[in-house]
Design a protein around this motif. Structure first.
Motif, PDB file in Angstrom:
ATOM      1  N   ILE A 121     -12.773  49.602 -16.619  1.00  0.00           N
ATOM      2  CA  ILE A 121     -12.154  50.786 -17.234  1.00  0.00           C
ATOM      3  C   ILE A 121     -11.063  51.333 -16.315  1.00  0.00           C
ATOM      4  CG2 ILE A 121     -12.551  53.143 -18.066  1.00  0.00           C
ATOM      5  CD1 ILE A 121     -13.493  50.815 -19.950  1.00  0.00           C
ATOM      6  N   GLY A 122     -11.238  51.186 -15.012  1.00  0.00           N
ATOM      7  CA  GLY A 122     -10.165  51.544 -14.076  1.00  0.00           C
ATOM      8  C   GLY A 122      -8.919  50.705 -14.316  1.00  0.00           C
ATOM      9  N   GLN A 123      -9.127  49.403 -14.598  1.00  0.00           N
ATOM     10  CA  GLN A 123      -8.002  48.524 -14.919  1.00  0.00           C
ATOM     11  C   GLN A 123      -7.304  48.964 -16.203  1.00  0.00           C
ATOM     12  OE1 GLN A 123     -10.174  44.772 -14.878  1.00  0.00           O
ATOM     13  NE2 GLN A 123      -8.980  44.096 -13.107  1.00  0.00           N
ATOM     14  N   VAL A 124      -8.091  49.376 -17.193  1.00  0.00           N
ATOM     15  CA  VAL A 124      -7.518  49.840 -18.462  1.00  0.00           C
ATOM     16  C   VAL A 124      -6.652  51.075 -18.215  1.00  0.00           C
ATOM     17  CG1 VAL A 124      -8.060  50.887 -20.700  1.00  0.00           C
ATOM     18  CG2 VAL A 124      -9.324  48.858 -19.920  1.00  0.00           C
ATOM     19  N   LEU A 125      -7.203  52.048 -17.500  1.00  0.00           N
ATOM     20  CA  LEU A 125      -6.448  53.277 -17.230  1.00  0.00           C
ATOM     21  C   LEU A 125      -5.198  52.971 -16.414  1.00  0.00           C
ATOM     22  CD1 LEU A 125      -9.396  55.692 -16.507  1.00  0.00           C
ATOM     23  CD2 LEU A 125      -7.871  55.708 -18.494  1.00  0.00           C
ATOM     24  N   SER A 126      -5.325  52.085 -15.455  1.00  0.00           N
ATOM     25  CA  SER A 126      -4.168  51.699 -14.647  1.00  0.00           C
ATOM     26  C   SER A 126      -3.092  51.049 -15.512  1.00  0.00           C
ATOM     27  CB  SER A 126      -4.620  50.738 -13.544  1.00  0.00           C
ATOM     28  OG  SER A 126      -3.526  50.348 -12.765  1.00  0.00           O
ATOM     29  N   ALA A 127      -3.501  50.179 -16.444  1.00  0.00           N
ATOM     30  CA  ALA A 127      -2.535  49.529 -17.334  1.00  0.00           C
ATOM     31  C   ALA A 127      -1.828  50.549 -18.222  1.00  0.00           C
ATOM     32  CB  ALA A 127      -3.234  48.477 -18.196  1.00  0.00           C
ATOM     33  N   LEU A 128      -2.578  51.510 -18.754  1.00  0.00           N
ATOM     34  CA  LEU A 128      -1.972  52.514 -19.629  1.00  0.00           C
ATOM     35  C   LEU A 128      -0.975  53.384 -18.869  1.00  0.00           C
ATOM     36  CD1 LEU A 128      -5.061  53.645 -21.742  1.00  0.00           C
ATOM     37  CD2 LEU A 128      -3.233  52.057 -22.407  1.00  0.00           C
ATOM     38  N   VAL A 129      -1.354  53.808 -17.674  1.00  0.00           N
ATOM     39  CA  VAL A 129      -0.454  54.646 -16.878  1.00  0.00           C
ATOM     40  C   VAL A 129       0.746  53.827 -16.404  1.00  0.00           C
ATOM     41  CG1 VAL A 129      -0.248  56.043 -14.788  1.00  0.00           C
ATOM     42  CG2 VAL A 129      -2.264  56.280 -16.244  1.00  0.00           C
ATOM     43  N   SER A 130       0.511  52.587 -16.000  1.00  0.00           N
ATOM     44  CA  SER A 130       1.624  51.727 -15.567  1.00  0.00           C
ATOM     45  C   SER A 130       2.631  51.519 -16.695  1.00  0.00           C
ATOM     46  CB  SER A 130       1.098  50.369 -15.093  1.00  0.00           C
ATOM     47  OG  SER A 130       0.341  50.515 -13.923  1.00  0.00           O
ATOM     48  N   ASN A 131       2.139  51.305 -17.924  1.00  0.00           N
ATOM     49  CA  ASN A 131       3.048  51.166 -19.070  1.00  0.00           C
ATOM     50  C   ASN A 131       3.835  52.448 -19.292  1.00  0.00           C
ATOM     51  OD1 ASN A 131       2.486  48.523 -19.667  1.00  0.00           O
ATOM     52  ND2 ASN A 131       1.196  48.968 -21.430  1.00  0.00           N
ATOM     53  N   ALA A 132       3.166  53.585 -19.169  1.00  0.00           N
ATOM     54  CA  ALA A 132       3.867  54.863 -19.347  1.00  0.00           C
ATOM     55  C   ALA A 132       4.992  54.991 -18.325  1.00  0.00           C
ATOM     56  CB  ALA A 132       2.886  56.027 -19.224  1.00  0.00           C
ATOM     57  N   VAL A 133       4.723  54.589 -17.093  1.00  0.00           N
ATOM     58  CA  VAL A 133       5.760  54.643 -16.054  1.00  0.00           C
ATOM     59  C   VAL A 133       6.893  53.672 -16.388  1.00  0.00           C
ATOM     60  CG1 VAL A 133       6.259  54.135 -13.622  1.00  0.00           C
ATOM     61  CG2 VAL A 133       4.199  55.433 -14.226  1.00  0.00           C
ATOM     62  N   LYS A 134       6.551  52.462 -16.817  1.00  0.00           N
ATOM     63  CA  LYS A 134       7.573  51.457 -17.143  1.00  0.00           C
ATOM     64  C   LYS A 134       8.541  51.935 -18.212  1.00  0.00           C
ATOM     65  CE  LYS A 134       4.981  47.293 -17.010  1.00  0.00           C
ATOM     66  NZ  LYS A 134       4.686  45.998 -17.636  1.00  0.00           N
ATOM     67  N   PHE A 135       8.004  52.627 -19.218  1.00  0.00           N
ATOM     68  CA  PHE A 135       8.808  52.971 -20.396  1.00  0.00           C
ATOM     69  C   PHE A 135       9.285  54.415 -20.409  1.00  0.00           C
ATOM     70  CE2 PHE A 135       6.309  49.256 -21.630  1.00  0.00           C
ATOM     71  CZ  PHE A 135       7.343  48.409 -21.996  1.00  0.00           C
ATOM     72  N   THR A 136       9.132  55.118 -19.276  1.00  0.00           N
ATOM     73  CA  THR A 136       9.615  56.488 -19.164  1.00  0.00           C
ATOM     74  C   THR A 136      10.609  56.546 -18.012  1.00  0.00           C
ATOM     75  OG1 THR A 136       7.487  57.319 -19.959  1.00  0.00           O
ATOM     76  CG2 THR A 136       8.928  58.907 -18.881  1.00  0.00           C
ATOM     77  N   ASP A 137      11.875  56.754 -18.349  1.00  0.00           N
ATOM     78  CA  ASP A 137      12.910  56.802 -17.314  1.00  0.00           C
ATOM     79  C   ASP A 137      13.047  58.189 -16.705  1.00  0.00           C
ATOM     80  OD1 ASP A 137      13.540  54.085 -17.600  1.00  0.00           O
ATOM     81  OD2 ASP A 137      14.796  54.536 -19.345  1.00  0.00           O
ATOM     82  N   CYS A 138      12.779  59.211 -17.503  1.00  0.00           N
ATOM     83  CA  CYS A 138      12.781  60.584 -17.000  1.00  0.00           C
ATOM     84  C   CYS A 138      11.881  61.408 -17.914  1.00  0.00           C
ATOM     85  CB  CYS A 138      14.185  61.171 -16.936  1.00  0.00           C
ATOM     86  SG  CYS A 138      14.986  61.339 -18.538  1.00  0.00           S
ATOM     87  N   GLY A 139      11.330  62.461 -17.361  1.00  0.00           N
ATOM     88  CA  GLY A 139      10.454  63.316 -18.159  1.00  0.00           C
ATOM     89  C   GLY A 139       9.090  63.477 -17.528  1.00  0.00           C
TER      90      GLY A 139
END
Length: 152
Positions: free
Chosen positions: A33-51
């Motif tokens: 579940i730590g891996q899942v949360l890490s993947a979700l947050v990592s994707n959010a970082v990848k696809f958010t340039d500012c905000g």
């Protein structure tokens, strides 16, 4: 959240957490579940340039029971209607240019959803192009793990 802060680099992105006070333990494989949360947050970082990226966790009670609900909310690019049906498929990404601009194999969300479902939970999302995305992880709570919390 601490892992994601390192991923932000020079981006003009604020990472915040909103955790309900007194969250009880959840009976899961913490590594997976730590891996899942890490993947979700990592994707959010990848696809958010500012905000802003917000990770929220709270107990949710529905007709189906009690769940730990974790939302990863970003103000990034969002996901188009055409790409919605492919987002959890193996080797797929939101659009054909994504692999070139942010990298990745298209396995992260497929694996994340599989891990969550093996725990009896669900992983879903809401998104609008130009307005960002919210990925919601729901994990069932054991009633005996919540002392002092009334049951139905």
């Amino acid at each position: 959240a601490s892992h994601a802060r390192g991923l932000l680099g020079e981006k003009d992105v604020t990472l915040q957490t909103q955790l309900q006070a007194g969250l009880p333990p959840v009976w899961v494989d913490p590594h997976r579940i730590g891996q899942v949360l890490s993947a979700l947050v990592s994707n959010a970082v990848k696809f958010t340039d500012c905000g802003v990226i917000t990770v929220r966790a709270r107990i949710e009670t529905t007709d189906d029971g009690r769940f730990l609900r974790v939302d990863v909310v970003d103000s990034g690019r969002g996901i188009s209607d055409e790409d919605r049906s492919r987002i959890f498929q193996v080797f797929e990404q939101a659009d054909s240019s994504t692999r070139r601009t942010v990298g990745g194999t298209g396995l992260g969300l497929f694996i994340a959803r599989s891990m969550v479902e093996l725990h009896g939970g669900s992983l879903s999302f809401e998104s609008a192009v130009g307005q960002g995305s919210t990925f919601t992880l729901r994990l069932p709570m054991r009633e005996d793990a919540m002392p002092g919390v009334p049951t139905k």
